[in-house]
Design a protein around this motif. Structure first.
Motif, mmCIF file in Angstrom:
data_model
loop_
_atom_site.group_PDB
_atom_site.id
_atom_site.type_symbol
_atom_site.label_atom_id
_atom_site.label_comp_id
_atom_site.label_asym_id
_atom_site.label_seq_id
_atom_site.Cartn_x
_atom_site.Cartn_y
_atom_site.Cartn_z
ATOM 1 N N THR A 102 44.165 94.164 -28.562
ATOM 2 C CA THR A 102 45.416 93.618 -28.044
ATOM 3 C C THR A 102 45.202 93.161 -26.610
ATOM 4 O O THR A 102 44.445 93.764 -25.845
ATOM 5 N N TRP A 103 45.846 92.068 -26.244
ATOM 6 C CA TRP A 103 45.710 91.484 -24.912
ATOM 7 C C TRP A 103 46.262 92.420 -23.853
ATOM 8 O O TRP A 103 47.281 93.083 -24.041
ATOM 9 N N SER A 104 45.598 92.480 -22.726
ATOM 10 C CA SER A 104 46.132 93.177 -21.555
ATOM 11 C C SER A 104 45.752 92.368 -20.325
ATOM 12 O O SER A 104 44.648 91.819 -20.249
ATOM 13 N N ASP A 105 46.700 92.262 -19.423
ATOM 14 C CA ASP A 105 46.431 91.583 -18.157
ATOM 15 C C ASP A 105 45.523 92.469 -17.314
ATOM 16 O O ASP A 105 45.495 93.671 -17.478
ATOM 17 N N GLY A 106 44.779 91.887 -16.443
ATOM 18 C CA GLY A 106 43.915 92.677 -15.585
ATOM 19 C C GLY A 106 42.560 92.039 -15.377
ATOM 20 O O GLY A 106 41.739 92.563 -14.633
ATOM 21 N N GLY B 113 53.006 90.244 -27.487
ATOM 22 C CA GLY B 113 52.740 91.600 -27.019
ATOM 23 C C GLY B 113 52.438 92.559 -28.150
ATOM 24 O O GLY B 113 53.166 92.629 -29.131
ATOM 25 N N GLY B 114 51.328 93.269 -28.062
ATOM 26 C CA GLY B 114 50.954 94.276 -29.038
ATOM 27 C C GLY B 114 50.293 93.733 -30.295
ATOM 28 O O GLY B 114 49.905 94.514 -31.150
ATOM 29 N N LYS C 127 50.052 83.416 -23.650
ATOM 30 C CA LYS C 127 49.463 84.717 -23.982
ATOM 31 C C LYS C 127 49.826 85.043 -25.424
ATOM 32 O O LYS C 127 50.814 84.534 -25.951
#
Length: 67
Positions: free
Chosen positions: A43-47, A26-27, A23
């Protein structure tokens, strides 16, 4: 006549965390590939909304100064 717009692609590939790639940090602002195949900046986000990511391209400030 081709009604689809042309584009240039190449170089590095997207990374796919769901397939075992890492991944992004973060941020960190990165290029994100959505499930619909659209590339956006964010920005990456899980889901499950994003399928892949790439770092932003590096700017060449020396060449930009010539413009």
């Amino acid at each position: 006549m081709n009604s689809r717009p042309e584009y240039v692609a190449g170089g590095e590939e997207f990374l796919y965390p769901g397939a075992g790639d890492e991944k992004p940090p973060g941020g960190a602002k990165v290029l994100l590939l959505t499930r619909g195949g659209v590339c956006i900046v964010g920005t990456w986000s899980d889901g499950g909304f994003f399928t892949g990511w790439r770092p932003l391209p590096k700017r060449n400030k020396d060449k930009e100064a010539l413009l």
